[in-house]
Design a protein around this motif. Structure first.
Motif, PDB file in Angstrom:
ATOM      1  N   LYS A   8     -17.650   0.858  19.228  1.00 47.06           N
ATOM      2  CA  LYS A   8     -17.141  -0.347  19.851  1.00 47.06           C
ATOM      3  C   LYS A   8     -17.693  -1.570  19.143  1.00 47.06           C
ATOM      4  N   GLN A 307     -10.835   4.437  23.731  1.00 43.98           N
ATOM      5  CA  GLN A 307     -11.976   4.280  24.635  1.00 43.98           C
ATOM      6  C   GLN A 307     -13.286   4.171  23.866  1.00 43.98           C
ATOM      7  N   THR A 310     -12.828   0.331  22.354  1.00 42.00           N
ATOM      8  CA  THR A 310     -12.688  -0.783  23.297  1.00 42.00           C
ATOM      9  C   THR A 310     -13.075  -0.337  24.696  1.00 42.00           C
ATOM     10  N   ASP A 311     -12.989  -1.262  25.630  1.00 42.19           N
ATOM     11  CA  ASP A 311     -13.239  -0.943  27.039  1.00 42.19           C
ATOM     12  C   ASP A 311     -11.950  -0.641  27.794  1.00 42.19           C
ATOM     13  N   LYS A 313      -8.873   1.062  29.609  1.00 43.74           N
ATOM     14  CA  LYS A 313      -8.472   2.273  30.321  1.00 43.74           C
ATOM     15  C   LYS A 313      -7.300   1.908  31.212  1.00 43.74           C
TER      16      LYS A 313
END
Length: 343
Positions: A8, A307, A310-311, A313
């Motif tokens: 990330k 995932q 990045t964050d 979902k």
């Protein structure tokens, strides 16, 4: 594309105050993306398909406040000069403009090459010559995988052109890959699985089902019932695209956007019957059946990479999304002709 371990991003980017271009902004997903970009503080330039009626597609469905805050320009993605002018001065570009209906690609393959491949090339060339670009998000489709050879489908799954549409998108994706490898263009290929939601037309299966049920049909006309799809609500898909636009580590990567869950067409129809309160028999309509070797039987996303990067979902459950979609269709049945099969 890149071999190093993905992590990330440790740097926080923001779209606030940034000039952003969305091609295909007048379309189903594009209009939802425009809304989210405006909410994020971006200055949005929306490229819509030129027509002599001065229509702006589904941008007419967004709030007046949002519409008045964006710059709408008309053009044609096949016009290199017009595309170059649209890209000029933009820090971020989201390329969504495409022909997408699979059945129509069987009878109009050349138009898919012209729009989807040449259009993508125009965007890539313009971004390459830009002196302001931070990142380009090139939007692909899960249809490029063809029927799943393994599940869940990760980004290394073989690409199979099971329709002229999917073949044209494979060509566009490979052009994007070539511009990253050849010219170090900061491009990420977002590969969303089946998106649904308000503003989607009857050329897609969920609006086809819901519009027939809400119009009072005595039987539900569908094609094959056994294929499965990884359905994603439009706002989730748009959020995934934005997350990738803000992720430098995603440059040069192909990244799935999907829920990691699947539903068959028959299961989807039964849920929509519950949502709409109408249970009717299902009739297999031969006109809606794809050629045998062209049918994609299973699509299920492996969303591990997005995932990791990045964050993101998915936020909207399938049942909630179907309810919201049905509510919108109920209020907009004038856009649906259930007596005619839309290709």
């Amino acid at each position: 594309m890149k071999s190093e371990i993905l992590k990330k991003s440790s740097m926080t980017e923001s779209l606030t105050g940034q000039q952003v271009l969305v091609t295909g902004a007048d379309g189903f997903i594009g209009s939802h993306l425009v809304e989210q970009l405006v909410a994020s503080g971006a200055r949005v330039r929306a490229l819509v398909y030129y027509n002599s009626w001065n229509q702006i597609g589904w941008l007419n469905d967004i709030s007046t406040e949002v519409l008045q805050s964006i710059e709408v320009i008309q053009g044609d993605i096949r016009d290199a000069e017009r595309v170059n002018g649209a890209v000029t001065g933009c820090e971020y570009v989201f390329h969504l403009s495409s022909l997408i209906a699979i059945p129509y690609s069987y009878v109009a393959a050349r138009s898919y090459v012209d729009t989807n491949i040449t259009g993508a090339l125009n965007v890539l060339q313009s971004c390459r010559s830009s002196d302001s670009l931070t990142r380009l998000v090139h939007v692909s489709t899960s249809e490029v995988y063809g029927s799943a050879q393994r599940v869940p489908i990760d980004e290394d799954h073989p690409l199979v052109g099971q329709s002229p549409y999917s073949a044209s998108k494979i060509g566009a994706d490979k052009m994007a890959e070539s511009f990253y490898l050849s010219f170090e263009l900061p491009v990420v290929t977002a590969r969303p699985f089946n998106t649904y939601g308000p503003r989607q037309t009857a050329r897609a299966v969920i609006p086809t089902i819901a519009s027939q049920l809400l119009s009072g049909c005595s039987e539900l006309k569908l094609g094959a019932l056994t294929p499965t799809r990884d359905f994603n609500f439009a706002t989730d898909t748009a959020a995934g695209m934005i997350a990738l636009a803000l992720c430098k580590q995603a440059e040069g990567e192909v990244v799935n956007i999907g829920s990691g869950r699947e539903w068959s067409i028959e299961e989807t129809a039964k849920i929509l019957m519950e949502v709409t309160g109408r249970e009717v028999p299902i009739l297999c309509d031969e006109d809606r059946i794809r050629p045998e070797k062209s049918e994609v039987n299973r699509l299920l996303a492996d969303n591990t990479k997005i995932q990791k990067l990045t964050d993101w979902k998915s936020q909207v459950s399938f049942q909630s999304g179907l309810a919201a979609t049905s509510d919108w269709i109920r209020q907009n049945l004038r856009y649906f002709n259930v007596e005619r099969y839309t290709i």
